[in-house]
Design a protein around this motif. Structure first.
Motif, PDB file in Angstrom:
ATOM      1  N   ILE A  47      -8.590  -0.589  -4.481  1.00 12.32           N
ATOM      2  CA  ILE A  47      -7.815   0.645  -4.304  1.00 12.32           C
ATOM      3  C   ILE A  47      -8.627   1.839  -4.777  1.00 12.32           C
ATOM      4  N   ALA A  48      -9.380   1.662  -5.854  1.00  8.95           N
ATOM      5  CA  ALA A  48     -10.238   2.748  -6.346  1.00  8.95           C
ATOM      6  C   ALA A  48     -11.257   3.157  -5.292  1.00  8.95           C
ATOM      7  N   HIS A  49     -11.794   2.198  -4.558  1.00 11.29           N
ATOM      8  CA  HIS A  49     -12.724   2.535  -3.476  1.00 11.29           C
ATOM      9  C   HIS A  49     -12.037   3.386  -2.408  1.00 11.29           C
ATOM     10  N   PHE A  50     -10.772   3.113  -2.112  1.00 10.46           N
ATOM     11  CA  PHE A  50     -10.019   3.941  -1.178  1.00 10.46           C
ATOM     12  C   PHE A  50     -10.013   5.399  -1.654  1.00 10.46           C
ATOM     13  N   TYR A  51      -9.862   5.602  -2.954  1.00 11.31           N
ATOM     14  CA  TYR A  51      -9.825   6.949  -3.518  1.00 11.31           C
ATOM     15  C   TYR A  51     -11.215   7.548  -3.724  1.00 11.31           C
ATOM     16  N   ARG A  73     -13.417  11.526   4.247  1.00 12.05           N
ATOM     17  CA  ARG A  73     -12.685  11.775   5.483  1.00 12.05           C
ATOM     18  C   ARG A  73     -12.656  13.259   5.807  1.00 12.05           C
ATOM     19  N   ALA A  74     -13.167  13.599   6.976  1.00  4.94           N
ATOM     20  CA  ALA A  74     -13.048  14.978   7.443  1.00  4.94           C
ATOM     21  C   ALA A  74     -11.709  15.143   8.151  1.00  4.94           C
ATOM     22  N   GLN A  75     -11.487  14.315   9.135  1.00  6.01           N
ATOM     23  CA  GLN A  75     -10.207  14.291   9.827  1.00  6.01           C
ATOM     24  C   GLN A  75      -9.778  12.842   9.945  1.00  6.01           C
ATOM     25  N   TYR A  76      -8.522  12.633   9.722  1.00  5.09           N
ATOM     26  CA  TYR A  76      -7.996  11.280   9.751  1.00  5.09           C
ATOM     27  C   TYR A  76      -6.535  11.408  10.120  1.00  5.09           C
ATOM     28  N   GLY A  77      -6.097  10.634  11.044  1.00  2.00           N
ATOM     29  CA  GLY A  77      -4.698  10.779  11.401  1.00  2.00           C
ATOM     30  C   GLY A  77      -4.217   9.736  12.354  1.00  2.00           C
ATOM     31  N   MET A  78      -3.231  10.119  13.127  1.00  3.13           N
ATOM     32  CA  MET A  78      -2.576   9.207  14.054  1.00  3.13           C
ATOM     33  C   MET A  78      -3.605   8.608  15.016  1.00  3.13           C
ATOM     34  N   GLY A  79      -3.453   7.344  15.272  1.00  3.96           N
ATOM     35  CA  GLY A  79      -4.343   6.661  16.191  1.00  3.96           C
ATOM     36  C   GLY A  79      -5.508   5.971  15.516  1.00  3.96           C
ATOM     37  N   ASP A  80      -5.780   6.305  14.260  1.00 10.70           N
ATOM     38  CA  ASP A  80      -6.859   5.636  13.536  1.00 10.70           C
ATOM     39  C   ASP A  80      -6.381   4.265  13.074  1.00 10.70           C
ATOM     40  N   LEU A  81      -7.241   3.270  13.216  1.00  9.84           N
ATOM     41  CA  LEU A  81      -6.911   1.949  12.709  1.00  9.84           C
ATOM     42  C   LEU A  81      -6.745   2.021  11.194  1.00  9.84           C
ATOM     43  N   PRO A  82      -5.885   1.193  10.642  1.00  9.45           N
ATOM     44  CA  PRO A  82      -5.698   1.244   9.189  1.00  9.45           C
ATOM     45  C   PRO A  82      -6.916   0.721   8.449  1.00  9.45           C
ATOM     46  N   ASP A  83      -7.142   1.283   7.272  1.00  3.15           N
ATOM     47  CA  ASP A  83      -8.124   0.713   6.357  1.00  3.15           C
ATOM     48  C   ASP A  83      -7.555  -0.627   5.880  1.00  3.15           C
ATOM     49  N   ARG A  84      -8.454  -1.491   5.415  1.00  3.67           N
ATOM     50  CA  ARG A  84      -8.019  -2.791   4.929  1.00  3.67           C
ATOM     51  C   ARG A  84      -8.531  -3.029   3.521  1.00  3.67           C
ATOM     52  N   LEU A 142      -1.654   5.517  -0.947  1.00  6.43           N
ATOM     53  CA  LEU A 142      -2.329   4.663   0.028  1.00  6.43           C
ATOM     54  C   LEU A 142      -1.724   4.909   1.407  1.00  6.43           C
ATOM     55  N   ASP A 143      -2.435   5.671   2.195  1.00  2.26           N
ATOM     56  CA  ASP A 143      -1.967   6.026   3.520  1.00  2.26           C
ATOM     57  C   ASP A 143      -2.757   5.258   4.571  1.00  2.26           C
ATOM     58  N   ASN A 144      -2.048   4.563   5.452  1.00  2.00           N
ATOM     59  CA  ASN A 144      -2.667   3.830   6.541  1.00  2.00           C
ATOM     60  C   ASN A 144      -3.623   2.750   6.015  1.00  2.00           C
ATOM     61  N   VAL A 145      -3.140   1.988   5.027  1.00  2.00           N
ATOM     62  CA  VAL A 145      -3.903   0.895   4.422  1.00  2.00           C
ATOM     63  C   VAL A 145      -3.073  -0.375   4.507  1.00  2.00           C
ATOM     64  N   VAL A 146      -3.699  -1.456   4.923  1.00  2.00           N
ATOM     65  CA  VAL A 146      -3.034  -2.754   4.918  1.00  2.00           C
ATOM     66  C   VAL A 146      -3.766  -3.683   3.955  1.00  2.00           C
ATOM     67  N   PHE A 147      -3.005  -4.571   3.357  1.00  7.19           N
ATOM     68  CA  PHE A 147      -3.568  -5.581   2.473  1.00  7.19           C
ATOM     69  C   PHE A 147      -3.625  -6.894   3.241  1.00  7.19           C
ATOM     70  N   VAL A 148      -4.785  -7.535   3.191  1.00  8.81           N
ATOM     71  CA  VAL A 148      -5.035  -8.755   3.934  1.00  8.81           C
ATOM     72  C   VAL A 148      -5.542  -9.811   2.962  1.00  8.81           C
ATOM     73  N   ILE A 149      -5.058 -11.021   3.138  1.00  6.39           N
ATOM     74  CA  ILE A 149      -5.562 -12.136   2.335  1.00  6.39           C
ATOM     75  C   ILE A 149      -6.292 -13.080   3.269  1.00  6.39           C
ATOM     76  N   GLU A 150      -7.536 -13.388   2.904  1.00  9.60           N
ATOM     77  CA  GLU A 150      -8.351 -14.332   3.663  1.00  9.60           C
ATOM     78  C   GLU A 150      -8.869 -15.387   2.705  1.00  9.60           C
ATOM     79  N   ASP A 151      -9.198 -16.547   3.250  1.00  5.66           N
ATOM     80  CA  ASP A 151      -9.701 -17.627   2.394  1.00  5.66           C
ATOM     81  C   ASP A 151     -11.044 -17.274   1.772  1.00  5.66           C
TER      82      ASP A 151
END
Length: 116
Positions: free
Chosen positions: A99-103, A58-69, A28-37
């Motif tokens: 997480i499977a969707h991330f992959y 993803r074709a190109q992904y790297g520095m400066g991209d906002l993290p996936d959530r 899991l690269d550049n992914v944050v876990f968020v809890i919302e109500d």
């Protein structure tokens, strides 16, 4: 339905995340876990959401991209669970599913594997 405050739920989600296999969470690269109500629409129908671009797209992904959530919704989980053991199982399944969707694994394949 069970009752649990936001702090206790966050701890439970963190515990379940720690229990996942290293090979699942290690990539899991550049992914944050968020809890919302609840989801933005206020419904109780959605337990979690992957908000990002799957690795397979993803074709190109790297520095400066906002993290996936990966978002875990507290109130929908509490609504469908009868006790804390059931809640842990549902949170675990939600984490694996998102997480499977991330992959790049879609809902049809997750259903085949028993995670949808």
């Amino acid at each position: 339905m069970i009752e649990m405050d936001a702090e206790a739920f966050e701890t439970l989600v963190s515990d379940e995340l720690d229990r996942l296999p290293d090979d699942m969470v290690g990539g899991l690269d550049n992914v944050v876990f968020v809890i919302e109500d609840r989801p933005e629409d206020g419904s109780l129908d959605l337990l979690g959401l992957y908000d990002g671009l799957a690795l397979t797209e993803r074709a190109q992904y790297g520095m400066g991209d906002l993290p996936d959530r990966i978002i875990v919704y507290r109130e929908p989980h509490l609504d469908v669970c009868d006790d804390e053991d059931h809640l842990r199982d549902e949170v675990h399944t939600t984490l694996v599913h998102e997480i499977a969707h991330f992959y790049g694994i879609d809902d049809a394949r997750l259903h085949e594997l028993g995670w949808a």
